[in-house]
Write a protein that holds these residues in place. Structure first.
Motif, PDB file in Angstrom:
ATOM      1  N   PRO A  38      32.471  16.396 -15.917  1.00 19.85           N
ATOM      2  CA  PRO A  38      31.851  15.077 -16.070  1.00 19.85           C
ATOM      3  C   PRO A  38      30.354  15.133 -16.368  1.00 19.85           C
ATOM      4  O   PRO A  38      29.858  14.356 -17.175  1.00 19.85           O
ATOM      5  CB  PRO A  38      32.136  14.389 -14.734  1.00 19.85           C
ATOM      6  N   VAL A  39      29.631  16.063 -15.735  1.00 20.26           N
ATOM      7  CA  VAL A  39      28.186  16.134 -15.964  1.00 20.26           C
ATOM      8  C   VAL A  39      27.903  16.612 -17.383  1.00 20.26           C
ATOM      9  O   VAL A  39      27.092  16.036 -18.114  1.00 20.26           O
ATOM     10  CB  VAL A  39      27.511  17.068 -14.928  1.00 20.26           C
ATOM     11  N   ALA A  40      28.580  17.686 -17.771  1.00 20.17           N
ATOM     12  CA  ALA A  40      28.393  18.195 -19.132  1.00 20.17           C
ATOM     13  C   ALA A  40      28.841  17.154 -20.151  1.00 20.17           C
ATOM     14  O   ALA A  40      28.233  17.009 -21.219  1.00 20.17           O
ATOM     15  CB  ALA A  40      29.179  19.491 -19.320  1.00 20.17           C
ATOM     16  N   THR A  41      29.883  16.417 -19.811  1.00 19.63           N
ATOM     17  CA  THR A  41      30.361  15.377 -20.719  1.00 19.63           C
ATOM     18  C   THR A  41      29.319  14.273 -20.858  1.00 19.63           C
ATOM     19  O   THR A  41      29.128  13.728 -21.955  1.00 19.63           O
ATOM     20  CB  THR A  41      31.694  14.781 -20.207  1.00 19.63           C
ATOM     21  N   ALA A  42      28.642  13.958 -19.752  1.00 21.93           N
ATOM     22  CA  ALA A  42      27.600  12.927 -19.817  1.00 21.93           C
ATOM     23  C   ALA A  42      26.483  13.358 -20.750  1.00 21.93           C
ATOM     24  O   ALA A  42      25.988  12.572 -21.559  1.00 21.93           O
ATOM     25  CB  ALA A  42      27.051  12.655 -18.418  1.00 21.93           C
ATOM     26  N   VAL A  43      26.106  14.636 -20.673  1.00 21.82           N
ATOM     27  CA  VAL A  43      25.035  15.140 -21.536  1.00 21.82           C
ATOM     28  C   VAL A  43      25.492  15.157 -22.989  1.00 21.82           C
ATOM     29  O   VAL A  43      24.755  14.800 -23.913  1.00 21.82           O
ATOM     30  CB  VAL A  43      24.608  16.557 -21.088  1.00 21.82           C
ATOM     31  N   ALA A  44      26.733  15.582 -23.193  1.00 27.20           N
ATOM     32  CA  ALA A  44      27.238  15.733 -24.562  1.00 27.20           C
ATOM     33  C   ALA A  44      27.871  14.459 -25.108  1.00 27.20           C
ATOM     34  O   ALA A  44      28.315  14.428 -26.256  1.00 27.20           O
ATOM     35  CB  ALA A  44      28.276  16.856 -24.594  1.00 27.20           C
ATOM     36  N   PHE A  45      27.916  13.410 -24.282  1.00 19.76           N
ATOM     37  CA  PHE A  45      28.640  12.200 -24.666  1.00 19.76           C
ATOM     38  C   PHE A  45      28.171  11.620 -25.990  1.00 19.76           C
ATOM     39  O   PHE A  45      28.974  11.190 -26.806  1.00 19.76           O
ATOM     40  CB  PHE A  45      28.514  11.140 -23.560  1.00 19.76           C
ATOM     41  N   VAL A  46      26.872  11.594 -26.196  1.00 19.48           N
ATOM     42  CA  VAL A  46      26.323  10.996 -27.417  1.00 19.48           C
ATOM     43  C   VAL A  46      26.903  11.679 -28.645  1.00 19.48           C
ATOM     44  O   VAL A  46      27.390  11.030 -29.569  1.00 19.48           O
ATOM     45  CB  VAL A  46      24.788  11.099 -27.427  1.00 19.48           C
ATOM     46  N   TRP A  47      26.873  13.009 -28.638  1.00 17.09           N
ATOM     47  CA  TRP A  47      27.349  13.746 -29.815  1.00 17.09           C
ATOM     48  C   TRP A  47      28.862  13.697 -29.938  1.00 17.09           C
ATOM     49  O   TRP A  47      29.402  13.589 -31.041  1.00 17.09           O
ATOM     50  CB  TRP A  47      26.847  15.182 -29.780  1.00 17.09           C
ATOM     51  N   VAL A  48      29.560  13.766 -28.800  1.00 17.63           N
ATOM     52  CA  VAL A  48      31.022  13.686 -28.841  1.00 17.63           C
ATOM     53  C   VAL A  48      31.454  12.346 -29.419  1.00 17.63           C
ATOM     54  O   VAL A  48      32.315  12.277 -30.299  1.00 17.63           O
ATOM     55  CB  VAL A  48      31.628  13.893 -27.432  1.00 17.63           C
ATOM     56  N   PHE A  49      30.821  11.264 -28.912  1.00 17.86           N
ATOM     57  CA  PHE A  49      31.168   9.942 -29.432  1.00 17.86           C
ATOM     58  C   PHE A  49      30.849   9.831 -30.914  1.00 17.86           C
ATOM     59  O   PHE A  49      31.635   9.300 -31.696  1.00 17.86           O
ATOM     60  CB  PHE A  49      30.424   8.832 -28.670  1.00 17.86           C
ATOM     61  N   ALA A  50      29.674  10.345 -31.300  1.00 15.42           N
ATOM     62  CA  ALA A  50      29.259  10.240 -32.701  1.00 15.42           C
ATOM     63  C   ALA A  50      30.264  10.927 -33.615  1.00 15.42           C
ATOM     64  O   ALA A  50      30.713  10.346 -34.609  1.00 15.42           O
ATOM     65  CB  ALA A  50      27.868  10.846 -32.882  1.00 15.42           C
ATOM     66  N   PHE A  51      30.638  12.156 -33.277  1.00 21.32           N
ATOM     67  CA  PHE A  51      31.587  12.886 -34.117  1.00 21.32           C
ATOM     68  C   PHE A  51      32.964  12.222 -34.107  1.00 21.32           C
ATOM     69  O   PHE A  51      33.623  12.115 -35.137  1.00 21.32           O
ATOM     70  CB  PHE A  51      31.700  14.356 -33.677  1.00 21.32           C
ATOM     71  N   TYR A  52      33.397  11.758 -32.912  1.00 20.59           N
ATOM     72  CA  TYR A  52      34.701  11.092 -32.829  1.00 20.59           C
ATOM     73  C   TYR A  52      34.713   9.827 -33.684  1.00 20.59           C
ATOM     74  O   TYR A  52      35.660   9.586 -34.435  1.00 20.59           O
ATOM     75  CB  TYR A  52      35.035  10.744 -31.372  1.00 20.59           C
ATOM     76  N   ALA A  53      33.667   9.019 -33.568  1.00 22.01           N
ATOM     77  CA  ALA A  53      33.613   7.763 -34.320  1.00 22.01           C
ATOM     78  C   ALA A  53      33.606   8.023 -35.824  1.00 22.01           C
ATOM     79  O   ALA A  53      34.292   7.335 -36.582  1.00 22.01           O
ATOM     80  CB  ALA A  53      32.384   6.947 -33.915  1.00 22.01           C
TER      81      ALA A  53
END
Length: 199
Positions: A38-53
């Motif tokens: 969850p912590v790493a996901t919070a940090v990486a969330f912006v990029w994960v969401f951007a690529f997914y979108a």
């Protein structure tokens, strides 16, 4: 619809069903990562969401353009794709997720994107001929709207809790949405194979 059109549409569905499957698998992986790290996901969330979108938007655009001659409501799918790509690009341009304000702005983008994707997804799903795939498509769109509304409520009431709670909500949403997409993909492939055998 004539038998020739049914055959043409069935062949097309059979050739692209794996795109929907990939979207589902990617969403499930994203959801599992949100629960494991969850912590790493919070940090990486912006990029994960951007690529997914962006990837999800491109897949929707490709599907819309490919079905423009056979599906009169292809413009809805195209709109979903464009909204997804724009949301992803906006996030990539402003990756300053370290600051709480930037992250909250990005979370609002996610909430709006989820609501818009669900709103435009309902008529797109309603245009699907298969009963099971149509119902699952509508369910997926409604889940997207509910996710966006829940996130907006969290951001209004407890923005700090929203940042932490979002990770788990996102994980659950992604896994559930991914499972729905996987089921839709296999149902679409099965319906296309059945239509081609009957033709």
């Amino acid at each position: 619809m004539s038998s020739d059109n049914v055959i043409e549409v069935s062949r097309f569905v059979k050739s692209v069903w794996w795109l929907v499957l990939l979207r589902g698998i990617f969403a499930i992986i994203l959801g599992i990562l949100a629960f494991i790290w969850p912590v790493a996901t919070a940090v990486a969330f912006v990029w994960v969401f951007a690529f997914y979108a962006v990837i999800d938007g491109i897949v929707n655009i490709v599907q819309a353009v490919s079905t423009r001659k056979t599906d009169p409501r292809w413009v809805w799918l195209l709109t979903i794709g464009i909204v997804g790509v724009i949301a992803g690009v906006v996030v990539m341009i402003f990756p300053v997720a370290a600051g709480a304000l930037a992250l909250l702005v990005l979370l609002w983008i996610v909430a709006i994107w989820a609501i818009m994707s669900g709103i435009f997804g309902i008529p797109a799903a309603a245009s699907i001929a298969s009963g099971g795939a149509k119902v699952l498509g509508i369910v997926f769109s409604v889940l997207s709207i509910l996710f966006g509304i829940l996130l907006a409520i969290l951001l209004f009431t407890t923005p700090q809790s929203a940042l932490i709670g979002l990770i788990y909500v996102l994980g659950a949403y992604a896994v559930l949405a991914g499972l729905v997409l996987v089921i839709i993909a296999f149902q679409a492939r099965g319906a296309a194979n059945e239509a081609l055998r009957a033709a």
